[in-house]
Scaffold this motif. Sequence first.
Motif, PDB file in Angstrom:
ATOM      1  N   MET A 170       0.823  -1.186   0.000  1.00  0.00           N
ATOM      2  CA  MET A 170       0.000   0.000   0.000  1.00  0.00           C
ATOM      3  C   MET A 170       0.877   1.264   0.000  1.00  0.00           C
ATOM      4  SD  MET A 170      -2.832   1.324   2.715  1.00  0.00           S
ATOM      5  CE  MET A 170      -1.668   1.335   4.022  1.00  0.00           C
ATOM      6  N   LYS A 171       1.952   1.236   0.750  1.00  0.00           N
ATOM      7  CA  LYS A 171       2.825   2.409   0.809  1.00  0.00           C
ATOM      8  C   LYS A 171       3.437   2.710  -0.552  1.00  0.00           C
ATOM      9  CE  LYS A 171       3.926   1.867   5.666  1.00  0.00           C
ATOM     10  NZ  LYS A 171       4.927   1.498   6.649  1.00  0.00           N
ATOM     11  N   LEU A 172       3.731   1.670  -1.312  1.00  0.00           N
ATOM     12  CA  LEU A 172       4.283   1.862  -2.650  1.00  0.00           C
ATOM     13  C   LEU A 172       3.255   2.522  -3.575  1.00  0.00           C
ATOM     14  CD1 LEU A 172       6.834   1.443  -4.291  1.00  0.00           C
ATOM     15  CD2 LEU A 172       5.975  -0.821  -4.929  1.00  0.00           C
ATOM     16  N   VAL A 173       2.002   2.123  -3.456  1.00  0.00           N
ATOM     17  CA  VAL A 173       0.932   2.729  -4.250  1.00  0.00           C
ATOM     18  C   VAL A 173       0.812   4.206  -3.914  1.00  0.00           C
ATOM     19  CG1 VAL A 173      -1.574   2.784  -4.599  1.00  0.00           C
ATOM     20  CG2 VAL A 173      -0.372   0.598  -4.607  1.00  0.00           C
ATOM     21  N   ILE A 174       0.801   4.533  -2.640  1.00  0.00           N
ATOM     22  CA  ILE A 174       0.686   5.935  -2.225  1.00  0.00           C
ATOM     23  C   ILE A 174       1.882   6.738  -2.713  1.00  0.00           C
ATOM     24  CG2 ILE A 174       0.630   7.479  -0.225  1.00  0.00           C
ATOM     25  CD1 ILE A 174      -0.918   5.214   1.240  1.00  0.00           C
ATOM     26  N   THR A 175       3.071   6.171  -2.597  1.00  0.00           N
ATOM     27  CA  THR A 175       4.277   6.847  -3.079  1.00  0.00           C
ATOM     28  C   THR A 175       4.187   7.096  -4.573  1.00  0.00           C
ATOM     29  OG1 THR A 175       5.583   5.798  -1.338  1.00  0.00           O
ATOM     30  CG2 THR A 175       6.795   6.684  -3.221  1.00  0.00           C
ATOM     31  N   TYR A 176       3.742   6.097  -5.325  1.00  0.00           N
ATOM     32  CA  TYR A 176       3.572   6.222  -6.770  1.00  0.00           C
ATOM     33  C   TYR A 176       2.595   7.349  -7.112  1.00  0.00           C
ATOM     34  CZ  TYR A 176       1.727   4.937 -11.397  1.00  0.00           C
ATOM     35  OH  TYR A 176       1.280   4.953 -12.702  1.00  0.00           O
ATOM     36  N   LEU A 177       1.453   7.361  -6.445  1.00  0.00           N
ATOM     37  CA  LEU A 177       0.431   8.366  -6.735  1.00  0.00           C
ATOM     38  C   LEU A 177       0.913   9.783  -6.397  1.00  0.00           C
ATOM     39  CD1 LEU A 177      -2.725   6.443  -5.481  1.00  0.00           C
ATOM     40  CD2 LEU A 177      -2.078   6.883  -7.861  1.00  0.00           C
ATOM     41  N   VAL A 178       1.582   9.923  -5.262  1.00  0.00           N
ATOM     42  CA  VAL A 178       2.105  11.236  -4.882  1.00  0.00           C
ATOM     43  C   VAL A 178       3.215  11.664  -5.841  1.00  0.00           C
ATOM     44  CG1 VAL A 178       3.308  12.514  -3.059  1.00  0.00           C
ATOM     45  CG2 VAL A 178       1.379  11.035  -2.476  1.00  0.00           C
ATOM     46  N   ALA A 179       4.064  10.724  -6.263  1.00  0.00           N
ATOM     47  CA  ALA A 179       5.122  11.046  -7.232  1.00  0.00           C
ATOM     48  C   ALA A 179       4.516  11.508  -8.553  1.00  0.00           C
ATOM     49  CB  ALA A 179       6.030   9.842  -7.445  1.00  0.00           C
ATOM     50  N   LEU A 180       3.448  10.845  -8.992  1.00  0.00           N
ATOM     51  CA  LEU A 180       2.758  11.289 -10.210  1.00  0.00           C
ATOM     52  C   LEU A 180       2.188  12.693 -10.035  1.00  0.00           C
ATOM     53  CD1 LEU A 180       0.731   8.218 -11.544  1.00  0.00           C
ATOM     54  CD2 LEU A 180       2.655   9.365 -12.629  1.00  0.00           C
ATOM     55  N   LEU A 181       1.617  12.938  -8.876  1.00  0.00           N
ATOM     56  CA  LEU A 181       1.044  14.250  -8.583  1.00  0.00           C
ATOM     57  C   LEU A 181       2.116  15.334  -8.650  1.00  0.00           C
ATOM     58  CD1 LEU A 181      -1.704  15.425  -7.766  1.00  0.00           C
ATOM     59  CD2 LEU A 181      -1.058  15.058  -5.396  1.00  0.00           C
ATOM     60  N   VAL A 182       3.259  15.084  -8.044  1.00  0.00           N
ATOM     61  CA  VAL A 182       4.369  16.039  -8.065  1.00  0.00           C
ATOM     62  C   VAL A 182       4.877  16.225  -9.496  1.00  0.00           C
ATOM     63  CG1 VAL A 182       6.759  16.400  -7.312  1.00  0.00           C
ATOM     64  CG2 VAL A 182       5.027  15.661  -5.666  1.00  0.00           C
TER      65      VAL A 182
END
Length: 156
Positions: free
Chosen positions: A1-13
Amino acid sequence: MKLVITYLVALLVTIALVFLGLEEFGLPDSLASSELALRCALIAALGGILYCLRSVYLNRCVHDRWTKSWEVWYYLRPITSFICGIIAYILLKAGLVVLDASQDSGAGYFGYYAFAFFAGLNVDKFVAKIEEIGKSLFGIEKTRNAKFSENKKEEK
């Protein structure tokens, strides 16, 4: 789950940085005519990321039904949203979809952006609408996936 959140936030940035880059530097002259399409795709991706982030906290915190089998969906959903943003731009530009709101000359491209955002936010309904347009204009039958979804709704 943490990897998914990191991925989504990285895309957002990344999307934020691309927007800043577009504002600061623009696109090369050879690609300038594609800037609105790119902006629509990025805004649609924002819609997809919003949907995914909301799904993370709902499925993990509210309903406590997070499963690893859905992680692929979280990785692919923003990409499908990005693609839907390009398609939304093409449909608007081609006149296959017309925005009903009154035209305000100072509004610029906000109608494009809003349509693209909703296309990215709700990919399933957007694709269903594209299939309806394809059927009415060109007689193209709905995909097997769309027919399957309709049958599942009728069973409920």
